[in-house]
Design a protein around this motif. Structure first.
Motif, short mmCIF file in Angstrom:
data_model
loop_
_atom_site.label_atom_id
_atom_site.label_comp_id
_atom_site.label_asym_id
_atom_site.label_seq_id
_atom_site.Cartn_x
_atom_site.Cartn_y
_atom_site.Cartn_z
N PRO A 185 -1.21 -0.41 -7.41
CA PRO A 185 -1.74 -0.75 -6.01
C PRO A 185 -3.24 -0.41 -6.12
N CYS A 186 -4.05 -1.08 -5.37
CA CYS A 186 -5.38 -0.65 -4.95
C CYS A 186 -5.50 0.54 -4.11
N HIS A 187 -4.31 0.50 -3.30
CA HIS A 187 -4.57 1.60 -2.27
C HIS A 187 -3.43 2.61 -2.46
N GLY A 188 -3.58 3.73 -2.69
CA GLY A 188 -2.57 4.76 -2.85
C GLY A 188 -1.83 5.13 -4.25
N GLU A 189 -0.93 5.55 -4.30
CA GLU A 189 -0.16 6.13 -5.44
C GLU A 189 0.33 4.94 -6.18
N PRO A 190 0.58 4.96 -7.56
CA PRO A 190 1.44 3.76 -8.08
C PRO A 190 2.87 4.20 -7.92
N VAL A 237 11.34 -0.81 -3.62
CA VAL A 237 10.20 -0.52 -2.83
C VAL A 237 9.37 -1.67 -2.28
N LEU A 238 9.02 -2.74 -2.95
CA LEU A 238 8.33 -3.83 -2.45
C LEU A 238 9.12 -4.52 -1.18
N ARG A 239 10.29 -4.93 -1.72
CA ARG A 239 11.47 -5.58 -1.02
C ARG A 239 11.59 -4.73 0.36
N GLU A 240 11.39 -3.38 0.41
CA GLU A 240 11.55 -2.52 1.63
C GLU A 240 10.16 -2.63 2.35
N HIS A 241 9.33 -2.42 1.62
CA HIS A 241 7.64 -2.55 2.15
C HIS A 241 7.75 -4.15 3.04
N LEU A 242 8.28 -5.04 2.46
CA LEU A 242 7.91 -6.31 2.93
C LEU A 242 9.16 -6.67 4.00
N GLY A 243 9.88 -6.11 4.05
CA GLY A 243 11.12 -6.11 5.21
C GLY A 243 12.13 -7.20 4.64
N LEU A 244 12.25 -7.36 3.40
CA LEU A 244 13.16 -8.37 2.97
C LEU A 244 14.33 -7.84 2.62
N TRP A 278 0.81 -1.25 -0.10
CA TRP A 278 -0.06 -0.03 0.18
C TRP A 278 0.81 1.18 -0.04
N ASN A 279 0.37 2.44 -0.54
CA ASN A 279 0.96 3.49 -0.65
C ASN A 279 0.26 4.72 -0.52
N TYR A 280 -0.40 4.92 0.69
CA TYR A 280 -1.04 6.12 1.09
C TYR A 280 -0.25 7.23 1.22
N PRO A 281 -0.68 8.47 0.60
CA PRO A 281 0.15 9.55 0.69
C PRO A 281 -0.19 10.32 2.10
N GLY A 282 1.08 10.73 2.67
CA GLY A 282 0.90 11.26 3.86
C GLY A 282 1.01 13.17 3.96
N SER A 283 1.58 13.18 2.61
CA SER A 283 1.78 14.64 2.53
C SER A 283 1.52 15.10 1.07
N ARG A 284 1.52 16.45 0.82
CA ARG A 284 1.44 16.69 -0.29
C ARG A 284 2.60 16.35 -1.46
N GLU A 285 3.75 16.25 -0.79
CA GLU A 285 5.06 15.71 -1.42
C GLU A 285 5.02 14.22 -1.75
N ASP A 286 4.20 13.49 -1.31
CA ASP A 286 4.12 12.01 -1.64
C ASP A 286 3.25 11.82 -2.83
N VAL A 287 2.62 12.84 -3.30
CA VAL A 287 1.83 12.68 -4.59
C VAL A 287 2.54 13.41 -5.54
N GLU A 288 3.08 12.47 -6.60
CA GLU A 288 4.12 12.86 -7.43
C GLU A 288 3.68 13.81 -8.31
N ASP A 311 1.02 2.03 8.34
CA ASP A 311 2.80 2.04 8.03
C ASP A 311 3.57 1.78 9.66
N LYS A 312 3.03 2.45 10.64
CA LYS A 312 3.58 2.24 12.06
C LYS A 312 3.12 0.99 12.93
N ILE A 313 1.73 0.81 12.81
CA ILE A 313 1.19 -0.32 13.60
C ILE A 313 0.99 -1.74 13.00
N TYR A 314 0.38 -1.69 11.67
CA TYR A 314 -0.05 -2.89 10.93
C TYR A 314 1.12 -3.26 10.17
#
Length: 163
Positions: A143-148, A156-163, A82-92, A110-113
């Motif tokens: 993604p279905c959730h957030g910015e592509p 990006v995916l490896r980092e997200h999954l903690g690999l 998932w890639n939900y924008p947190g700020s204006r800078e997150d939206v390319e 991002d912080k809990i789940y």
């Protein structure tokens, strides 16, 4: 022709699904069967991630079929990433006001789940699913959730999954 997600045809027969991905996703290790239907013209690959369960309930919690559209080199996901924008800078490249509810949701995801998702919910077969997905030829994430993600999607995916 429409395809139902695994077990959905049985849960929602009134929809009238013509086919179910259960018919394709029959490998015992939770990965796909040998190949997608020939009607798909060889342009899609798929992997079923079905093996994440909550700590003590023992019932399926995370079920997702991830697709790779080969001609466009695009990974198509729902909840794997998932890639939900947190700020204006997150939206390319676009001016956007990100609602407070979206920023709060992003923080929770991002912080809990994500730490729970990447540690406590991971089973031994997750590695096989992730290896399959990362072995495909793709650069972009839709993604279905957030910015592509338009560049360096595998990193990006490896980092997200903690690999």
């Amino acid at each position: 022709m429409s395809w139902a997600c695994p077990s959905l045809r049985e849960k929602k027969p009134e929809v009238g699904w013509r086919s179910s991905l259960d018919e394709l996703l029959d490998a015992s290790n939770g990965l796909t069967s040998v190949s997608p239907p020939s009607a798909w013209g060889g342009v899609l690959q798929l992997c079923w991630i079905k093996d994440k369960v909550p700590l003590s309930l023992g019932v399926p919690f995370f079920n997702e079929v991830v697709f790779c559209h080969t001609p466009s080199r695009t990974l198509i996901v729902t909840d794997l990433w998932w890639n939900y924008p947190g700020s204006r800078e997150d939206v390319e490249g676009r001016a956007a006001d990100v609602p407070l509810s979206t920023r709060l949701w992003k923080g929770g995801m991002d912080k809990i789940y994500r730490p729970v998702y990447n540690t406590l919910m991971r089973t031994p077969t997750c590695a096989q699913s992730y290896e399959t997905i990362l072995a495909w030829t793709w650069n972009y994430i839709a993604p279905c959730h957030g910015e592509p993600v338009a560049t360096d999607g595998k990193r990006v995916l490896r980092e997200h999954l903690g690999l």
